[in-house]
Design a protein around this motif. Structure first.
Motif, PDB file in Angstrom:
ATOM      1  N   PHE A 223       0.833  -1.206   0.000  1.00 44.27           N
ATOM      2  CA  PHE A 223       0.000   0.000   0.000  1.00 44.27           C
ATOM      3  C   PHE A 223       0.861   1.246   0.000  1.00 44.27           C
ATOM      4  O   PHE A 223       0.666   2.161  -0.806  1.00 44.27           O
ATOM      5  N   LEU A 224       1.848   1.282   0.866  1.00 45.37           N
ATOM      6  CA  LEU A 224       2.624   2.517   1.007  1.00 45.37           C
ATOM      7  C   LEU A 224       3.503   2.788  -0.215  1.00 45.37           C
ATOM      8  O   LEU A 224       3.886   3.928  -0.458  1.00 45.37           O
ATOM      9  N   GLN A 225       3.817   1.749  -1.005  1.00 44.05           N
ATOM     10  CA  GLN A 225       4.668   1.950  -2.179  1.00 44.05           C
ATOM     11  C   GLN A 225       3.874   2.004  -3.493  1.00 44.05           C
ATOM     12  O   GLN A 225       4.447   2.201  -4.563  1.00 44.05           O
ATOM     13  N   ALA A 226       2.551   1.874  -3.413  1.00 41.36           N
ATOM     14  CA  ALA A 226       1.742   1.705  -4.620  1.00 41.36           C
ATOM     15  C   ALA A 226       1.850   2.838  -5.639  1.00 41.36           C
ATOM     16  O   ALA A 226       1.928   2.571  -6.844  1.00 41.36           O
ATOM     17  N   PRO A 227       1.840   4.106  -5.231  1.00 36.25           N
ATOM     18  CA  PRO A 227       1.932   5.151  -6.262  1.00 36.25           C
ATOM     19  C   PRO A 227       3.230   5.073  -7.062  1.00 36.25           C
ATOM     20  O   PRO A 227       3.217   5.161  -8.296  1.00 36.25           O
ATOM     21  N   ALA A 228       4.353   4.891  -6.370  1.00 38.54           N
ATOM     22  CA  ALA A 228       5.641   4.809  -7.061  1.00 38.54           C
ATOM     23  C   ALA A 228       5.697   3.581  -7.966  1.00 38.54           C
ATOM     24  O   ALA A 228       6.232   3.638  -9.084  1.00 38.54           O
ATOM     25  N   VAL A 229       5.122   2.476  -7.487  1.00 38.27           N
ATOM     26  CA  VAL A 229       5.144   1.237  -8.284  1.00 38.27           C
ATOM     27  C   VAL A 229       4.297   1.399  -9.546  1.00 38.27           C
ATOM     28  O   VAL A 229       4.665   0.914 -10.622  1.00 38.27           O
ATOM     29  N   GLY A 230       3.172   2.100  -9.442  1.00 40.20           N
ATOM     30  CA  GLY A 230       2.359   2.358 -10.634  1.00 40.20           C
ATOM     31  C   GLY A 230       3.134   3.128 -11.688  1.00 40.20           C
ATOM     32  O   GLY A 230       3.073   2.818 -12.887  1.00 40.20           O
ATOM     33  N   GLU A 231       3.884   4.122 -11.241  1.00 38.86           N
ATOM     34  CA  GLU A 231       4.744   4.893 -12.150  1.00 38.86           C
ATOM     35  C   GLU A 231       5.785   4.002 -12.823  1.00 38.86           C
ATOM     36  O   GLU A 231       6.020   4.077 -14.026  1.00 38.86           O
ATOM     37  N   ILE A 232       6.435   3.182 -11.992  1.00 36.69           N
ATOM     38  CA  ILE A 232       7.522   2.339 -12.486  1.00 36.69           C
ATOM     39  C   ILE A 232       7.009   1.330 -13.506  1.00 36.69           C
ATOM     40  O   ILE A 232       7.623   1.126 -14.564  1.00 36.69           O
ATOM     41  N   MET A 233       5.866   0.704 -13.207  1.00 38.45           N
ATOM     42  CA  MET A 233       5.321  -0.290 -14.139  1.00 38.45           C
ATOM     43  C   MET A 233       4.881   0.374 -15.446  1.00 38.45           C
ATOM     44  O   MET A 233       5.026  -0.203 -16.530  1.00 38.45           O
ATOM     45  N   ARG A 234       4.353   1.572 -15.345  1.00 39.42           N
ATOM     46  CA  ARG A 234       4.042   2.341 -16.562  1.00 39.42           C
ATOM     47  C   ARG A 234       5.292   2.510 -17.416  1.00 39.42           C
ATOM     48  O   ARG A 234       5.287   2.262 -18.625  1.00 39.42           O
ATOM     49  N   ASP A 235       6.384   2.922 -16.764  1.00 44.33           N
ATOM     50  CA  ASP A 235       7.618   3.192 -17.504  1.00 44.33           C
ATOM     51  C   ASP A 235       8.228   1.916 -18.076  1.00 44.33           C
ATOM     52  O   ASP A 235       8.725   1.914 -19.215  1.00 44.33           O
ATOM     53  N   ILE A 236       8.190   0.828 -17.299  1.00 44.82           N
ATOM     54  CA  ILE A 236       8.713  -0.449 -17.819  1.00 44.82           C
ATOM     55  C   ILE A 236       7.917  -0.859 -19.057  1.00 44.82           C
ATOM     56  O   ILE A 236       8.480  -1.266 -20.076  1.00 44.82           O
ATOM     57  N   HIS A 237       6.592  -0.750 -18.970  1.00 48.58           N
ATOM     58  CA  HIS A 237       5.750  -1.146 -20.106  1.00 48.58           C
ATOM     59  C   HIS A 237       6.038  -0.291 -21.332  1.00 48.58           C
ATOM     60  O   HIS A 237       6.070  -0.803 -22.463  1.00 48.58           O
ATOM     61  N   LEU A 238       6.258   1.010 -21.121  1.00 46.09           N
ATOM     62  CA  LEU A 238       6.454   1.919 -22.256  1.00 46.09           C
ATOM     63  C   LEU A 238       7.912   2.021 -22.697  1.00 46.09           C
ATOM     64  O   LEU A 238       8.229   2.785 -23.604  1.00 46.09           O
ATOM     65  N   GLY A 239       8.796   1.264 -22.035  1.00 43.00           N
ATOM     66  CA  GLY A 239      10.203   1.292 -22.412  1.00 43.00           C
ATOM     67  C   GLY A 239      10.930   2.546 -21.961  1.00 43.00           C
ATOM     68  O   GLY A 239      11.960   2.923 -22.521  1.00 43.00           O
ATOM     69  N   ARG A 240      10.378   3.225 -20.957  1.00 46.35           N
ATOM     70  CA  ARG A 240      11.027   4.414 -20.405  1.00 46.35           C
ATOM     71  C   ARG A 240      11.943   4.027 -19.244  1.00 46.35           C
ATOM     72  O   ARG A 240      11.841   2.929 -18.704  1.00 46.35           O
ATOM     73  N   THR A 241      12.792   4.952 -18.843  1.00 48.88           N
ATOM     74  CA  THR A 241      13.651   4.725 -17.679  1.00 48.88           C
ATOM     75  C   THR A 241      12.918   5.203 -16.429  1.00 48.88           C
ATOM     76  O   THR A 241      12.603   6.387 -16.323  1.00 48.88           O
ATOM     77  N   PRO A 242      12.613   4.297 -15.475  1.00 45.80           N
ATOM     78  CA  PRO A 242      11.909   4.722 -14.254  1.00 45.80           C
ATOM     79  C   PRO A 242      12.758   5.678 -13.414  1.00 45.80           C
ATOM     80  O   PRO A 242      13.973   5.790 -13.601  1.00 45.80           O
TER      81      PRO A 242
END
Length: 389
Positions: free
Chosen positions: A345-364
Motif C-alpha cells: 500500500f505505502l509503495q503503490a503510487p511509485a510502483v504504478g509509475e515504475i510499471m508504466r515506464d517499464i511497459h512503455l520502455g522508459r527509464t523509471p
C-alpha cells in the motif's frame, strides 16, 4: 464499477491480474499515459485481497535505499491524492515512531536515518523521553532510543483503490471483478491470452499484481514468483473515553506490536512469529494475547483495553522481504509487481509509475533491476529489508 460485466472483453492490449492497490495504481498510471485497451481482472471485489486492510501505514523509514526511494516518492503522491487522481484517502500524517530496546537496534536505525536523510526524509533519532511525549502510552522502561519521521502516517487503502479505479475507469479501463484467472496461453516467448472463468482475453501484455496469489499466476506462465501468503491480524478497541490522544503510528520493534488511532479508538496489530503460511483469513481473537503481552512491557495502558472485533488479511512475503518488480526474462511481455511483504500500500503510487515506464520502455525514476524476481534463481544479491513489521 459501471463498466463491469459478467463476460470479459475478447481482446486487450494489457491485462492486469489483481484489482488491489497495486493493480489499480498500475491501471491508473498506464491509462493516464495514454495506454488504451486495459482490462483489470480481479477474483473478488476490487481491494478485497491484502488491500482490504482497514488502515494502512505510509512511510519512508526503511533501511534499504530502494525502499526509501519508493516510500518517499509515494508519500508525496499520497499527499497529492485529493488532486490527482482526486480522492480523499483520509491521510493522517501523524508520523511513524519506532521504539528501540537494544543498542544494536539503535545503531541499525541510526544508519537507516542517515540514508533516509540523504533522500530528503526528515527522520531523526530521539530519546525515550521525547518518544513518550509523542506517544503518552509508551513506557520508557527498557527503552534505549526511538526513530521518528513526522511526514509518515496512515491512510485508508480502500479509498485509495476506489480513487485509482474511478480515475482509471474514466480513462477507459475495463474492470472485471469476481473473475478468476484459470490459465495463460504462451507461444514461444510470449503470453498470448489470459483464460478466466468468464472468458478468454487475447492480449499483448500481462501484468501480475495478484499479491498473495502471484505464485500461482506466475506458474501458469512458467515464471517463478516466490511469494507466500502469511496471515496478519489486527484488532480495534471500543471507543475510548476520554478520546485517545492523536499519536504517531507507534511500533515496538522487538515484538512488532504496533498501535495507532482509528476513528474513535485505537487499532492494535502484531505479527505472530508462529503463523504458518496459507490463505486462511479467519480472525482469531486469541491472537490478541500476543499483543497484550507485548503491550504490558511497552505500553501498559493498552494491555487491558476492551476490543471490539478485528480483521485478518494476507501479507505477500518474499524470501528477503522485498518486492518483486520487473519484466520476465523468459517472457518479455509478462510483467510483475508483487511480493511487497506488507509494504504494498505505502509503495503503490511509485510502483504504478515504475510499471508504466517499464511497459512503455522508459527509464523509471529509480533503478528497480535489483528487485527482479530472477535474483532468487541467478544468485544475484538479495536485499534484506531490516525495517519490517
Amino acid at each position: 464499477m459501471s463498466s463491469t460485466s459478467r463476460t470479459v472483453p475478447p481482446t486487450a492490449d494489457v491485462v492486469i491480474v489483481g484489482g488491489g492497490v497495486i493493480g489499480t495504481s498500475i491501471a491508473f498510471h498506464l491509462a493516464e499515459a495514454g495506454v488504451s485497451n486495459i482490462v483489470v481482472v480481479e477474483r473478488g471485489e476490487l481491494g478485497s485481497g491484502s488491500s482490504g486492510k482497514p488502515i494502512g501505514g505510509v512511510r519512508a523509514q526503511f533501511s534499504d535505499p530502494l525502499n526509501i526511494a519508493l516510500g518517499s516518492r509515494s508519500l508525496r503522491a499520497w499527499q497529492d491524492f485529493p488532486r490527482r487522481p482526486g480522492t480523499d484517502i483520509r491521510l493522517d500524517s501523524v508520523g511513524y515512531l519506532f521504539l528501540l530496546t537494544s543498542d544494536q537496534q539503535a545503531t541499525d536505525f541510526e544508519t537507516g536515518v542517515d540514508i533516509q536523510n540523504s533522500f530528503g526524509v526528515p527522520s531523526r533519532m530521539i530519546g525515550p523521553r521525547e518518544a513518550q511525549q509523542l506517544c503518552p502510552y509508551v513506557s520508557t522502561d527498557g527503552l534505549v532510543a526511538a526513530a521518528y519521521s513526522p511526514t509518515d502516517g496512515h491512510a485508508r487503502p480502500g479509498l485509495a483503490v476506489q480513487g485509482y479505479a474511478r480515475a482509471a475507469e474514466r480513462a477507459g479501463v475495463v474492470f472485471a471483478p469476481h473473475t478468476a484467472v484459470t490459465g495463460l496461453d504462451t507461444t514461444g516467448d510470449r503470453v498470448t491470452a489470459v483464460h478466466t472463468d468468464h472468458g478468454r482475453i487475447s492480449c499483448s501484455t500481462v501484468i501480475c499484481a495478484a499479491g498473495a496469489w502471484s505464485a500461482r499466476i506466475g506458474e501458469m506462465a512458467g515464471v517463478h514468483l516466490p511469494v507466500r501468503p502469511v496471515r496478519r491480524q489486527l484488532a480495534f478497541t471500543t471507543p475510548t473515553a476520554p478520546p485517545a490522544p492523536r499519536i504517531p503510528f507507534t511500533i515496538d520493534f522487538a515484538s512488532t506490536a504496533y498501535f495507532h488511532n482509528s476513528d474513535d479508538g485505537l487499532l492494535f496489530g502484531l505479527a505472530d512469529p508462529a503463523q504458518t503460511d496459507g490463505f486462511d483469513t479467519t480472525w482469531t481473537p486469541d491472537w490478541l494475547e500476543l499483543f497484550r503481552a507485548a503491550a504490558r512491557r511497552r505500553a501498559p495502558a493498552l494491555a487491558d483495553m476492551e476490543t471490539n472485533g478485528g480483521w485478518a488479511g494476507l501479507y505477500e512475503v518474499t524470501p528477503d522481504h522485498n518486492a518483486l518488480i520487473g519484466r520476465s526474462g523468459a517472457l518479455p511481455n509478462f510483467l510483475y509487481a508483487t511480493g511487497f511483504s506488507g509494504h504494498g500500500f505505502l509503495q503503490a503510487p511509485a510502483v504504478g509509475e515504475i510499471m508504466r515506464d517499464i511497459h512503455l520502455g522508459r527509464t523509471p525514476f529509480v533503478d528497480v533491476t535489483p528487485l527482479s524476481a530472477d535474483r532468487f534463481t541467478t544468485g544475484a544479491e538479495t536485499r534484506p529489508e531490516a525495517h519490517v513489521v
